[in-house]
Scaffold this motif. Structure first.
Motif, PDB file in Angstrom:
ATOM      1  N   ARG A   1       0.831  -1.213   0.000  1.00 14.72           N
ATOM      2  CA  ARG A   1       0.000   0.000   0.000  1.00 14.72           C
ATOM      3  C   ARG A   1       0.855   1.248   0.000  1.00 14.72           C
ATOM      4  O   ARG A   1       1.757   1.408   0.805  1.00 14.72           O
TER       5      ARG A   1
ATOM      6  N   GLU B   1      -9.212  -0.477  -8.407  1.00 18.29           N
ATOM      7  CA  GLU B   1      -7.846  -0.275  -8.897  1.00 18.29           C
ATOM      8  C   GLU B   1      -7.553  -1.166 -10.093  1.00 18.29           C
ATOM      9  O   GLU B   1      -6.920  -0.738 -11.065  1.00 18.29           O
ATOM     10  N   ARG B   2      -8.019  -2.401 -10.052  1.00 16.94           N
ATOM     11  CA  ARG B   2      -7.788  -3.318 -11.173  1.00 16.94           C
ATOM     12  C   ARG B   2      -8.508  -2.853 -12.431  1.00 16.94           C
ATOM     13  O   ARG B   2      -7.973  -2.960 -13.538  1.00 16.94           O
TER      14      ARG B   2
ATOM     15  N   ARG C   1     -10.041  -2.773  -4.190  1.00 16.05           N
ATOM     16  CA  ARG C   1      -9.144  -3.602  -4.995  1.00 16.05           C
ATOM     17  C   ARG C   1      -9.664  -3.766  -6.415  1.00 16.05           C
ATOM     18  O   ARG C   1      -8.900  -3.643  -7.385  1.00 16.05           O
TER      19      ARG C   1
END
Length: 257
Positions: free
Chosen positions: A129, A240-241, A237
């Motif tokens: 992170r 972001e992907r 998550r």
């Protein structure tokens, strides 16, 4: 006056532009960078040069909706660090356009997007992170902001393709979902509005293009509403992907066009 006749657009062509406008709204409020697909659609349906002038007001409409939605989440220290570097990038992009043809421009931007996506994935794997945005104020943070700012200004000037560049910067700086969207919204509203006089001066924005924009702007609204609905259901998550995937698609798309 029939805008389809004015631009010699078929029914399928207008439908493609409408879908691209809807995607602009969605990308501005959900997955930034996804509107690189819209760039290709506009360039395919309209003359390539004219398409940038038509697309710019559509992007601004999406920026306004994004600002209204995420105005409380913008991180202004980051924006103030970026704007001077973006101005340098815009000037560099203008000079680049003086001698570079369309093929060189597309290849250069596509390669830059893929490189930055790869670097971002690598950094997140080895470092975990990233720091919070407020902490990115040291020398390395300022250097990163300037580098991405110049690239963002360059790509947005030559192809309205600054979204993926800034997406990679905001992810690498450790922005969470809403801070990402709020900061990105204000950034592109300022940058895109500042480009209007230049586009008008080059004849890319005129009465004919604005008439088509008026017809297409209607489709930005449902796209923005769909994005606002979707972003609440996307965890960090996955968010972001999706942003990285959209950047990769945009880069490959530019290289293959």
């Amino acid at each position: 006056m029939n805008t389809m006749t004015l631009w010699h657009i078929s029914g399928w062509g207008f439908a493609a532009l409408a879908c691209a406008a809807l995607l602009v709204g969605f990308s501005k409020t959900a997955v930034s960078g996804a509107n690189t697909v819209s760039l290709a659609v506009f360039a395919a349906v309209l003359p390539a040069r004219a398409s940038t002038g038509v697309l710019l007001p559509v992007l601004i409409a999406g920026d306004v909706l994004a600002v209204l939605t995420y105005r409380r989440h913008a991180h202004w220290p980051t924006l103030w660090r970026l704007f001077p570097a973006v101005a340098v990038g815009v000037v560099g992009g203008t000079l680049f356009l003086v001698w570079a043809d369309d093929g060189v421009v597309r290849t250069s931007i596509g390669a830059i997007l893929l490189l930055m996506a790869a670097v971002t994935v690598w950094r997140r794997r080895v470092a975990g992170r990233e720091r919070e945005p407020d902490a990115v104020t040291g020398r390395s943070g300022r250097l990163k902001a300037r580098s991405y700012g110049v690239l963002g200004g360059f790509t947005t000037m030559v192809a309205n393709a600054g979204g993926p560049v800034m997406s990679m910067y905001l992810l690498s700086a450790g922005f969470r979902k809403y801070g990402f969207l709020g900061t990105s919204a204000y950034f592109f509203l300022v940058v895109n509005v500042s480009k209007v006089p230049f586009s008008a001066g080059l004849g890319l924005i005129d009465g004919r293009s604005l008439l088509l924009d008026a017809a297409l702007a209607v489709f930005v609204v449902p796209g923005a509403l769909l994005g606002t609905w979707a972003v609440h259901r996307i965890n960090q998550r996955l968010f972001e992907r999706l942003v990285i995937a959209a950047t990769v698609v945009g880069g490959v798309q530019l290289l293959l066009r």
